[in-house]
Write an enzyme that holds these catalytic residues in place. Structure first.
Site, PDB file in Angstrom:
ATOM      1  N   GLY A  29     -80.829 -46.474 -93.466  1.00  0.00           N
ATOM      2  CA  GLY A  29     -81.243 -46.109 -94.828  1.00  0.00           C
ATOM      3  C   GLY A  29     -82.418 -45.154 -94.668  1.00  0.00           C
ATOM      4  O   GLY A  29     -83.157 -45.261 -93.679  1.00  0.00           O
ATOM      5  N   ASN A  33     -85.072 -45.520 -91.651  1.00  0.00           N
ATOM      6  CA  ASN A  33     -85.018 -44.593 -90.514  1.00  0.00           C
ATOM      7  C   ASN A  33     -86.402 -43.974 -90.262  1.00  0.00           C
ATOM      8  O   ASN A  33     -86.858 -43.883 -89.124  1.00  0.00           O
ATOM      9  CB  ASN A  33     -84.021 -43.451 -90.768  1.00  0.00           C
ATOM     10  CG  ASN A  33     -82.626 -43.951 -91.116  1.00  0.00           C
ATOM     11  OD1 ASN A  33     -82.278 -45.085 -90.826  1.00  0.00           O
ATOM     12  ND2 ASN A  33     -81.826 -43.098 -91.753  1.00  0.00           N
ATOM     13  N   TYR A 102     -69.626 -45.602-100.214  1.00  0.00           N
ATOM     14  CA  TYR A 102     -70.734 -46.549-100.434  1.00  0.00           C
ATOM     15  C   TYR A 102     -70.335 -47.741-101.299  1.00  0.00           C
ATOM     16  O   TYR A 102     -69.575 -47.602-102.247  1.00  0.00           O
ATOM     17  CB  TYR A 102     -71.891 -45.848-101.171  1.00  0.00           C
ATOM     18  CG  TYR A 102     -72.624 -44.842-100.333  1.00  0.00           C
ATOM     19  CD1 TYR A 102     -73.728 -45.209 -99.568  1.00  0.00           C
ATOM     20  CD2 TYR A 102     -72.223 -43.504-100.317  1.00  0.00           C
ATOM     21  CE1 TYR A 102     -74.413 -44.275 -98.808  1.00  0.00           C
ATOM     22  CE2 TYR A 102     -72.897 -42.564 -99.556  1.00  0.00           C
ATOM     23  CZ  TYR A 102     -73.993 -42.962 -98.802  1.00  0.00           C
ATOM     24  OH  TYR A 102     -74.662 -42.032 -98.044  1.00  0.00           O
ATOM     25  N   ARG A 170     -80.035 -37.592-104.418  1.00  0.00           N
ATOM     26  CA  ARG A 170     -78.627 -38.005-104.308  1.00  0.00           C
ATOM     27  C   ARG A 170     -78.057 -38.062-105.723  1.00  0.00           C
ATOM     28  O   ARG A 170     -78.239 -39.050-106.446  1.00  0.00           O
ATOM     29  CB  ARG A 170     -78.512 -39.414-103.675  1.00  0.00           C
ATOM     30  CG  ARG A 170     -79.058 -39.537-102.270  1.00  0.00           C
ATOM     31  CD  ARG A 170     -78.174 -38.813-101.244  1.00  0.00           C
ATOM     32  NE  ARG A 170     -78.687 -39.004 -99.886  1.00  0.00           N
ATOM     33  CZ  ARG A 170     -79.633 -38.262 -99.324  1.00  0.00           C
ATOM     34  NH1 ARG A 170     -80.195 -37.257-100.000  1.00  0.00           N
ATOM     35  NH2 ARG A 170     -80.020 -38.497 -98.088  1.00  0.00           N
ATOM     36  N   GLY A 230     -83.649 -27.465 -92.955  1.00  0.00           N
ATOM     37  CA  GLY A 230     -82.689 -27.611 -91.862  1.00  0.00           C
ATOM     38  C   GLY A 230     -83.027 -26.776 -90.639  1.00  0.00           C
ATOM     39  O   GLY A 230     -84.178 -26.753 -90.196  1.00  0.00           O
ATOM     40  N   ALA A 258     -80.133 -38.308 -90.485  1.00  0.00           N
ATOM     41  CA  ALA A 258     -81.526 -38.704 -90.254  1.00  0.00           C
ATOM     42  C   ALA A 258     -82.408 -37.593 -89.677  1.00  0.00           C
ATOM     43  O   ALA A 258     -83.503 -37.875 -89.197  1.00  0.00           O
ATOM     44  CB  ALA A 258     -81.618 -39.956 -89.374  1.00  0.00           C
ATOM     45  N   ALA A 259     -81.954 -36.339 -89.755  1.00  0.00           N
ATOM     46  CA  ALA A 259     -82.824 -35.238 -89.294  1.00  0.00           C
ATOM     47  C   ALA A 259     -84.129 -35.256 -90.105  1.00  0.00           C
ATOM     48  O   ALA A 259     -85.233 -35.296 -89.545  1.00  0.00           O
ATOM     49  CB  ALA A 259     -82.120 -33.895 -89.446  1.00  0.00           C
ATOM     50  N   ASP A 261     -85.278 -37.651 -92.075  1.00  0.00           N
ATOM     51  CA  ASP A 261     -85.978 -38.950 -92.003  1.00  0.00           C
ATOM     52  C   ASP A 261     -86.826 -39.028 -90.729  1.00  0.00           C
ATOM     53  O   ASP A 261     -87.981 -39.469 -90.759  1.00  0.00           O
ATOM     54  CB  ASP A 261     -84.978 -40.119 -91.978  1.00  0.00           C
ATOM     55  CG  ASP A 261     -84.010 -40.083 -93.153  1.00  0.00           C
ATOM     56  OD1 ASP A 261     -84.363 -39.484 -94.186  1.00  0.00           O
ATOM     57  OD2 ASP A 261     -82.914 -40.660 -93.031  1.00  0.00           O
TER      58      ASP A 261
HETATM   59  P1  ADP Z   1     -83.782 -33.015 -95.141  1.00  0.00           P
HETATM   60  O1  ADP Z   1     -82.548 -33.821 -94.856  1.00  0.00           O
HETATM   61  O2  ADP Z   1     -84.967 -33.871 -95.466  1.00  0.00           O
HETATM   62  O3  ADP Z   1     -83.538 -31.888 -96.107  1.00  0.00           O
HETATM   63  P2  ADP Z   1     -83.540 -31.046 -93.058  1.00  0.00           P
HETATM   64  O4  ADP Z   1     -82.055 -31.021 -93.032  1.00  0.00           O
HETATM   65  O5  ADP Z   1     -84.217 -29.849 -93.609  1.00  0.00           O
HETATM   66  O6  ADP Z   1     -84.130 -32.364 -93.736  1.00  0.00           O
HETATM   67  O7  ADP Z   1     -84.008 -31.259 -91.550  1.00  0.00           O
HETATM   68  C1  ADP Z   1     -85.309 -31.696 -91.244  1.00  0.00           C
HETATM   69  C2  ADP Z   1     -85.760 -31.066 -89.951  1.00  0.00           C
HETATM   70  O8  ADP Z   1     -84.846 -31.411 -88.900  1.00  0.00           O
HETATM   71  C3  ADP Z   1     -85.782 -29.550 -89.969  1.00  0.00           C
HETATM   72  O9  ADP Z   1     -86.993 -29.068 -90.505  1.00  0.00           O
HETATM   73  C4  ADP Z   1     -85.625 -29.235 -88.485  1.00  0.00           C
HETATM   74  O10 ADP Z   1     -86.878 -29.344 -87.819  1.00  0.00           O
HETATM   75  C5  ADP Z   1     -84.729 -30.369 -87.998  1.00  0.00           C
HETATM   76  N1  ADP Z   1     -83.311 -29.919 -87.971  1.00  0.00           N
HETATM   77  C6  ADP Z   1     -82.366 -30.102 -88.920  1.00  0.00           C
HETATM   78  N2  ADP Z   1     -81.187 -29.519 -88.565  1.00  0.00           N
HETATM   79  C7  ADP Z   1     -81.422 -28.970 -87.342  1.00  0.00           C
HETATM   80  C8  ADP Z   1     -80.609 -28.201 -86.412  1.00  0.00           C
HETATM   81  N3  ADP Z   1     -79.354 -27.910 -86.689  1.00  0.00           N
HETATM   82  N4  ADP Z   1     -81.190 -27.789 -85.265  1.00  0.00           N
HETATM   83  C9  ADP Z   1     -82.481 -28.107 -84.972  1.00  0.00           C
HETATM   84  N5  ADP Z   1     -83.280 -28.815 -85.793  1.00  0.00           N
HETATM   85  C10 ADP Z   1     -82.771 -29.225 -86.963  1.00  0.00           C
END
Ligand code: ADP
Length: 318
Positions: A29, A33, A102, A170, A230, A258-259, A261
């Site tokens: 969650g 995370n 879900y 969401r 991202g 979880a990027a 998170d």
């Molecule tokens: P959220 O889900 O909160 O919108 P993001 O998708 O923007 O978060 O990702 C958060 C962080 O994870 C980014 O700022 C980056 O540092 C890292 N990240 C996400 N996707 C990638 C990727 N494809 N390659 C490298 N780092 C990534």
């Protein structure tokens, strides 16, 4: 003195499809995370308390044990009699595309404020150094419970707790965009640190760049702003000083779950270690890049330990 962080959110049962009709069960969650990566990243002992409601069934007991195994404090995991945790399934099709289903409409976590009123008190939270919540923590509450949560946060803030908010929009969890916009705006007005993703703002606030999001949050008087985009990295502002950090290059993205998170957990751990915002984002980006190279929200402890021994937050101080 040991710092105390209160992290409010929902942890769900996760069923991840390994092969056709065979699932691996774990727990995940957004706030959970973040709490895990925060706790694991800290260089000094920190008390990380997970604030939620679970049920009184066996899977709820298992969930509490899983949270304990991550060395999070479970005193604020309140019990909603007869309720059960939410659940979601991750299915992967023949092309590697993931889809989520879900079951969370009646999850125990939705009752957290009612459980709090009957089983706990503000006194238990006063003195926390930080209170962390997300847009999902807000979305799963009734209007009255959301109001009670905002009142609680006001009190904690008045007693010196730092407030951190990630909107994690969401759409399916909100009755209308208007209700969501109003709740997020109120949350931002309470936040000392805001950690949105650009995607959260695109539809809801019609912002198309990280700079627009940043300007919007500055108008709401948020002191510390980190806007994530991202693989394009982040932009940040701390007390009106701006900075940016690229995402860390990854050889192969395996799973972006979880990027954001993990980024948040890493950032907050670095800030706790006394790292300045413009360096804390570097540790956070390194951690998030490591997480997207692995399957699932929570990377196993041994792999994480190897990562952390090479990249502790304080090694990012420039
Ligand atoms: P959220 O889900 O909160 O919108 P993001 O998708 O923007 O978060 O990702 C958060 C962080 O994870 C980014 O700022 C980056 O540092 C890292 N990240 C996400 N996707 C990638 C990727 N494809 N390659 C490298 N780092 C990534």
């Amino acid at each position: 003195m040991k710092k105390r962080m209160v992290m409010m959110g929902e942890c769900m049962v996760e069923m991840y499809q390994l092969v056709e009709n065979v699932y691996h069960q774990s727990f995940a969650g957004d706030v959970f995370n973040t709490a895990v990566y925060l706790k694991r990243s800290c260089e000094q002992p920190v008390d990380v308390q997970f604030f939620t409601a679970v049920g009184t069934d066996l899977i709820s007991d298992k969930l509490v044990r899983a949270v304990k195994r991550e060395k999070l404090d479970t005193q604020l995991m309140l019990r909603a009699k007869g309720a059960r945790p939410g659940l979601y399934m991750i299915n992967t099709d023949a092309y590697g595309e993931r889809s989520f289903v879900y079951w969370r409409e009646t999850s125990a976590a939705r009752q957290v404020m009612q459980c709090f009123a009957s089983q706990s008190s503000v006194e238990q939270l006063l003195g926390a150094d930080m209170f962390y919540f997300s847009g999902i923590s807000l979305a799963i509450l009734s209007d009255a419970d959301r109001r009670a949560l905002f009142d609680l946060i006001h009190q904690l803030k008045a007693h010196g707790s730092q407030v951190v908010f990630d909107p994690n929009y969401r759409p399916a969890l909100w009755s209308s965009q208007d209700a969501c916009r109003a709740a997020f705006t109120e949350a931002y007005q309470l936040a000392d640190i805001a950690m949105p993703g650009l995607d959260d703002h695109k539809v809801l606030f019609e912002h198309s760049t990280v700079v627009e999001v940043q300007a919007f949050l500055q108008q709401l008087d948020v002191a510390e702003i980190i806007v994530k985009d991202g693989k394009n990295g982040v932009v940040g502002t701390y007390l009106d000083e701006g900075f940016a950090a690229p995402a860390h290059q990854v050889k192969k993205v395996v799973d972006t779950t979880a990027a954001g998170d993990s980024f948040n957990g890493g950032y907050l751990a670095a800030r706790l270690a006394g790292v300045a915002p413009e360096d804390a984002v570097k540790y956070a980006a390194r951690l998030a890049a490591f997480v997207v190279e692995h399957t699932g929200a929570i990377v196993n402890k041994e792999h994480f330990q190897r990562f952390w021994s090479r990249h502790r937050p304080s090694t990012f101080i420039s």
